[in-house]
Design a protein around this motif. Structure first.
Motif, PDB file in Angstrom:
ATOM      1  N   HIS A 285       5.322   7.736 -11.843  1.00 10.63           N
ATOM      2  CA  HIS A 285       6.465   7.327 -12.663  1.00 10.63           C
ATOM      3  C   HIS A 285       7.039   6.062 -12.032  1.00 10.63           C
ATOM      4  CE1 HIS A 285      10.349   7.370 -14.693  1.00 10.63           C
ATOM      5  NE2 HIS A 285       9.878   8.326 -15.515  1.00 10.63           N
ATOM      6  N   PHE A 286       6.981   4.950 -12.784  1.00  7.26           N
ATOM      7  CA  PHE A 286       7.383   3.663 -12.203  1.00  7.26           C
ATOM      8  C   PHE A 286       8.867   3.620 -11.833  1.00  7.26           C
ATOM      9  CE2 PHE A 286       3.296   2.210 -13.614  1.00  7.26           C
ATOM     10  CZ  PHE A 286       3.000   1.115 -12.816  1.00  7.26           C
ATOM     11  N   TRP A 287       9.728   4.118 -12.703  1.00  7.16           N
ATOM     12  CA  TRP A 287      11.161   4.000 -12.432  1.00  7.16           C
ATOM     13  C   TRP A 287      11.565   4.825 -11.220  1.00  7.16           C
ATOM     14  CZ3 TRP A 287      15.397   7.224 -12.170  1.00  7.16           C
ATOM     15  CH2 TRP A 287      16.639   6.587 -12.123  1.00  7.16           C
ATOM     16  N   ARG A 288      11.105   6.096 -11.152  1.00  4.17           N
ATOM     17  CA  ARG A 288      11.453   6.954 -10.010  1.00  4.17           C
ATOM     18  C   ARG A 288      10.887   6.390  -8.716  1.00  4.17           C
ATOM     19  NH1 ARG A 288      10.217  11.461 -13.460  1.00  4.17           N
ATOM     20  NH2 ARG A 288       8.218  11.718 -12.364  1.00  4.17           N
ATOM     21  N   THR A 289       9.657   5.904  -8.763  1.00  3.78           N
ATOM     22  CA  THR A 289       9.035   5.335  -7.564  1.00  3.78           C
ATOM     23  C   THR A 289       9.784   4.099  -7.090  1.00  3.78           C
ATOM     24  OG1 THR A 289       6.856   6.143  -8.227  1.00  3.78           O
ATOM     25  CG2 THR A 289       6.914   4.391  -6.578  1.00  3.78           C
ATOM     26  N   ALA A 290      10.152   3.225  -8.018  1.00  2.00           N
ATOM     27  CA  ALA A 290      10.878   2.006  -7.657  1.00  2.00           C
ATOM     28  C   ALA A 290      12.208   2.351  -7.003  1.00  2.00           C
ATOM     29  CB  ALA A 290      11.095   1.140  -8.901  1.00  2.00           C
ATOM     30  N   SER A 291      12.910   3.340  -7.558  1.00  4.62           N
ATOM     31  CA  SER A 291      14.192   3.759  -6.985  1.00  4.62           C
ATOM     32  C   SER A 291      13.995   4.333  -5.581  1.00  4.62           C
ATOM     33  CB  SER A 291      14.835   4.801  -7.902  1.00  4.62           C
ATOM     34  OG  SER A 291      16.049   5.269  -7.351  1.00  4.62           O
TER      35      SER A 291
ATOM     36  N   ILE B 238       0.845  -1.205   0.000  1.00  2.00           N
ATOM     37  CA  ILE B 238       0.000   0.000   0.000  1.00  2.00           C
ATOM     38  C   ILE B 238       0.875   1.248   0.000  1.00  2.00           C
ATOM     39  CG2 ILE B 238      -1.693   1.317   1.325  1.00  2.00           C
ATOM     40  CD1 ILE B 238      -2.876  -1.338   2.254  1.00  2.00           C
ATOM     41  N   ARG B 239       1.970   1.218   0.757  1.00  2.00           N
ATOM     42  CA  ARG B 239       2.889   2.363   0.757  1.00  2.00           C
ATOM     43  C   ARG B 239       3.485   2.564  -0.636  1.00  2.00           C
ATOM     44  NH1 ARG B 239       3.831   4.144   5.882  1.00  2.00           N
ATOM     45  NH2 ARG B 239       3.520   2.656   7.599  1.00  2.00           N
ATOM     46  N   ASN B 240       3.832   1.485  -1.304  1.00  2.00           N
ATOM     47  CA  ASN B 240       4.372   1.590  -2.656  1.00  2.00           C
ATOM     48  C   ASN B 240       3.334   2.180  -3.611  1.00  2.00           C
ATOM     49  OD1 ASN B 240       6.736   0.459  -1.711  1.00  2.00           O
ATOM     50  ND2 ASN B 240       6.291  -1.594  -2.499  1.00  2.00           N
ATOM     51  N   PHE B 241       2.070   1.773  -3.435  1.00  2.00           N
ATOM     52  CA  PHE B 241       0.997   2.336  -4.268  1.00  2.00           C
ATOM     53  C   PHE B 241       0.877   3.837  -4.031  1.00  2.00           C
ATOM     54  CE2 PHE B 241      -3.374   3.910  -3.974  1.00  2.00           C
ATOM     55  CZ  PHE B 241      -3.721   3.903  -5.319  1.00  2.00           C
ATOM     56  N   ILE B 242       0.895   4.260  -2.765  1.00  2.00           N
ATOM     57  CA  ILE B 242       0.778   5.693  -2.448  1.00  2.00           C
ATOM     58  C   ILE B 242       1.928   6.459  -3.075  1.00  2.00           C
ATOM     59  CG2 ILE B 242       0.797   7.403  -0.580  1.00  2.00           C
ATOM     60  CD1 ILE B 242      -1.808   5.858  -0.759  1.00  2.00           C
ATOM     61  N   ALA B 243       3.135   5.909  -2.977  1.00  2.00           N
ATOM     62  CA  ALA B 243       4.296   6.583  -3.563  1.00  2.00           C
ATOM     63  C   ALA B 243       4.134   6.726  -5.076  1.00  2.00           C
ATOM     64  CB  ALA B 243       5.566   5.810  -3.233  1.00  2.00           C
ATOM     65  N   LEU B 244       3.682   5.660  -5.740  1.00  2.00           N
ATOM     66  CA  LEU B 244       3.489   5.721  -7.186  1.00  2.00           C
ATOM     67  C   LEU B 244       2.364   6.686  -7.560  1.00  2.00           C
ATOM     68  CD1 LEU B 244       4.151   4.711 -10.027  1.00  2.00           C
ATOM     69  CD2 LEU B 244       2.616   2.758  -9.616  1.00  2.00           C
ATOM     70  N   SER B 245       1.328   6.748  -6.721  1.00  2.00           N
ATOM     71  CA  SER B 245       0.215   7.654  -7.014  1.00  2.00           C
ATOM     72  C   SER B 245       0.652   9.116  -6.941  1.00  2.00           C
ATOM     73  CB  SER B 245      -0.941   7.399  -6.045  1.00  2.00           C
ATOM     74  OG  SER B 245      -0.608   7.844  -4.730  1.00  2.00           O
ATOM     75  N   LYS B 246       1.732   9.378  -6.208  1.00  2.00           N
ATOM     76  CA  LYS B 246       2.243  10.746  -6.117  1.00  2.00           C
ATOM     77  C   LYS B 246       3.251  11.038  -7.231  1.00  2.00           C
ATOM     78  CE  LYS B 246       1.671  10.992  -1.070  1.00  2.00           C
ATOM     79  NZ  LYS B 246       2.385  11.077   0.246  1.00  2.00           N
ATOM     80  N   GLU B 247       4.121  10.078  -7.503  1.00  2.00           N
ATOM     81  CA  GLU B 247       5.171  10.282  -8.511  1.00  2.00           C
ATOM     82  C   GLU B 247       4.649  10.095  -9.936  1.00  2.00           C
ATOM     83  OE1 GLU B 247       8.433  11.146  -8.246  1.00  2.00           O
ATOM     84  OE2 GLU B 247       8.093  11.544  -6.110  1.00  2.00           O
TER      85      GLU B 247
END
Length: 295
Positions: A17-23, A6-15
């Motif tokens: 951008h898959f690559w930046r979020t993954a990093s 869920i935290r990863n989803f929230i981060a991606l929903s803000k960014e």
């Protein structure tokens, strides 16, 4: 799904951008993509619109971002509070104390405790000694300053100071200096005494002092509360023997004359105490007033 997903989803929903979020979340881009796909399959909804150039939230994704963000903030707050409780940084402590240290030791102790542990709250109460011991055993009190050594099993008593005793007299009294306090002078006085029936340690201490002067005190008023005694002294209704700490109370019309006696002050708490905040409080107290005796 788990909280990290869920935290990863929230981060991606803000960014968006898959690559930046993954990093940022320290995972691979492919792992992040698999997590999002697994969440969409589990929920049965599409969370993101994807094309070669852009990533955007779907209406379901917007809704979950708003709701999950609030839930995660609450969860983080709960985790922070639990950590503070474990470290003794927060908590509520109930402390009993005699009136004689209300204007001296108590403000000093509370000020230092508040500086070191500002999120610990303290409730201060004044009780008769018998009620203090019962309240410690029943967990209605956490700590207690007393003039009496506790001999109850499971209660620790540490003497933290020996304080001078004074004779408190009306300002109109002929007694004004320590050398004025003699057996002959005391025999002519009226006293305000602790209550005999409660048989407190201080009651017997006052009797011992009077016996040392060869005096059987004459009294019309009795109380176990120092402020009440001083109020009567200020009205000229008698004189009282009390711990010298009462000089800080500044009662008008009262004079304090130091006597060649001392009263012990103890701090008591449960021997099996496990509360981190209470142990932090006892640590602060031991640093301010090094233990001189322990039981």
């Amino acid at each position: 799904m788990d909280i990290q997903q869920i935290r990863n989803f929230i981060a991606l929903s803000k960014e968006l951008h898959f690559w930046r979020t993954a990093s940022m979340m320290n995972i691979t881009q492919s792992a992040l993509s698999r997590q999002i796909q697994a969440m969409e399959e589990e929920l049965g909804v599409s969370l993101f619109e994807r094309n070669k150039r852009n990533v955007s939230l779907t209406p379901s994704g917007i809704f979950l971002k708003e709701k999950w963000s609030v839930i995660l903030e609450d969860l983080d707050h709960v985790h922070t509070c639990a950590s503070k409780i474990s470290k003794g940084e927060t908590g509520h402590i109930r402390i009993a104390h005699p009136d004689s240290i209300s204007s001296s030791i108590i403000p000093h102790f509370m000020g230092t405790l508040g500086e070191r542990h500002p999120e610990i709250t303290v409730e201060l109460v004044q009780l008769l000694y018998k009620n203090i011991e019962e309240s410690l055993q029943d967990h209605k009190l956490d700590m207690a300053f007393t003039r009496q050594l506790s001999k109850l099993p499971g209660i620790c008593s540490h003497m933290i100071s020996r304080q001078p005793v004074a004779l408190f007299v009306p300002e109109s009294s002929d007694l004004s200096r320590p050398e004025d306090i003699t057996g002959a002078a005391l025999k002519e006085q009226t006293f305000i005494l602790p209550v005999a029936e409660r048989q407190s340690r201080f009651y017997f201490f006052v009797q011992e002092i009077m016996e040392s002067y060869g005096v059987v005190p004459r009294a019309c008023y009795f109380s176990d509360f120092g402020s009440s005694l001083l109020g009567l002294v200020s009205r000229g209704l008698g004189m009282a023997i009390l711990p010298g700490g009462f000089v800080h109370h500044g009662f008008p019309g009262v004079r304090a004359i130091e006597m060649p006696f001392h009263s012990e002050l103890y701090i008591c708490w449960r021997a099996d105490e496990k509360s981190p905040s209470i142990m932090n409080a006892t640590k602060v107290l031991s640093e301010l007033f090094p233990v001189t005796d322990a039981h």
